[in-house]
Design an enzyme around this catalytic site. Structure first.
Site, PDB file in Angstrom:
ATOM      1  CG  HIS A  71      -3.771 -74.204  56.115  1.00  0.00           C
ATOM      2  ND1 HIS A  71      -2.758 -74.415  56.637  1.00  0.00           N
ATOM      3  CD2 HIS A  71      -4.526 -74.456  57.235  1.00  0.00           C
ATOM      4  CE1 HIS A  71      -2.746 -74.570  57.962  1.00  0.00           C
ATOM      5  NE2 HIS A  71      -3.672 -74.618  58.421  1.00  0.00           N
ATOM      6  CD  GLU A 125      -2.148 -73.897  61.931  1.00  0.00           C
ATOM      7  OE1 GLU A 125      -3.387 -74.025  61.101  1.00  0.00           O
ATOM      8  OE2 GLU A 125      -1.476 -75.062  62.059  1.00  0.00           O
ATOM      9  CG  HIS A 184      -7.422 -73.020  61.848  1.00  0.00           C
ATOM     10  ND1 HIS A 184      -7.700 -74.124  62.038  1.00  0.00           N
ATOM     11  CD2 HIS A 184      -6.288 -72.992  61.002  1.00  0.00           C
ATOM     12  CE1 HIS A 184      -6.984 -75.066  61.603  1.00  0.00           C
ATOM     13  NE2 HIS A 184      -6.099 -74.489  60.883  1.00  0.00           N
TER      14      HIS A 184
HETATM   15 CO    CO Z   1      -4.213 -75.339  60.211  1.00  0.00          CO
END
Ligand code: CO
Length: 134
Positions: A7, A130, A79
């Site tokens: 994502h 991440e 992020h």
């Molecule tokens: Co995230």
């Protein structure tokens, strides 16, 4: 080591307005807002054919997203999340190569119920990264 883009997370000052833009203007599948008190955020997931967008809004007083919005009042990319098969192996390889893993390096359970780690943006061209074990 890294796999799919899981994502892109975007910090937004107005969650309802941002969700409506993705649903009504862009025609995306937009899920209901989800409070994540452990992470200090309310999240709206947007399902795209090849990845997801996460709209992030601060929840609580010590939200990590609040400082970001103070610096970027109209919002911005917060992020990127890449998938890995083995998060501990990924962490050890990154550390061995000099990358900084945030916190004490112990994976936490992320918004999708899977273990995640964050990597220092200064080690990744200014992007907070991440990693999520899938
Ligand atoms: Co995230």
């Amino acid at each position: 080591m890294i796999g799919r883009l899981n994502h892109v997370a975007i910090a937004v000052p107005d969650l309802q307005a941002a969700a409506a833009r993705y649903r009504d203007t862009l025609g995306a599948v937009v899920r209901d807002p989800q409070d994540e008190p452990d992470h200090g955020v309310t999240v709206v997931f947007i399902e795209l054919p090849n990845t997801k967008i996460e709209l992030l809004h601060p929840l609580g007083d010590d939200s990590p997203v609040r400082g970001f919005l103070d610096k970027n009042p109209s919002g911005g990319i917060h992020h990127l999340c890449y998938e890995v098969e083995d998060i501990l192996a990924a962490r050890d390889k990154l550390r061995a190569d000099g990358a900084r893993v945030l916190g004490d390096g112990t994976p936490r359970i992320g918004a999708h119920g899977k273990p995640v780690l964050f990597l220092h943006p200064k080690d990744f061209d200014g992007c907070l990264v991440e990693l999520e074990q899938v």
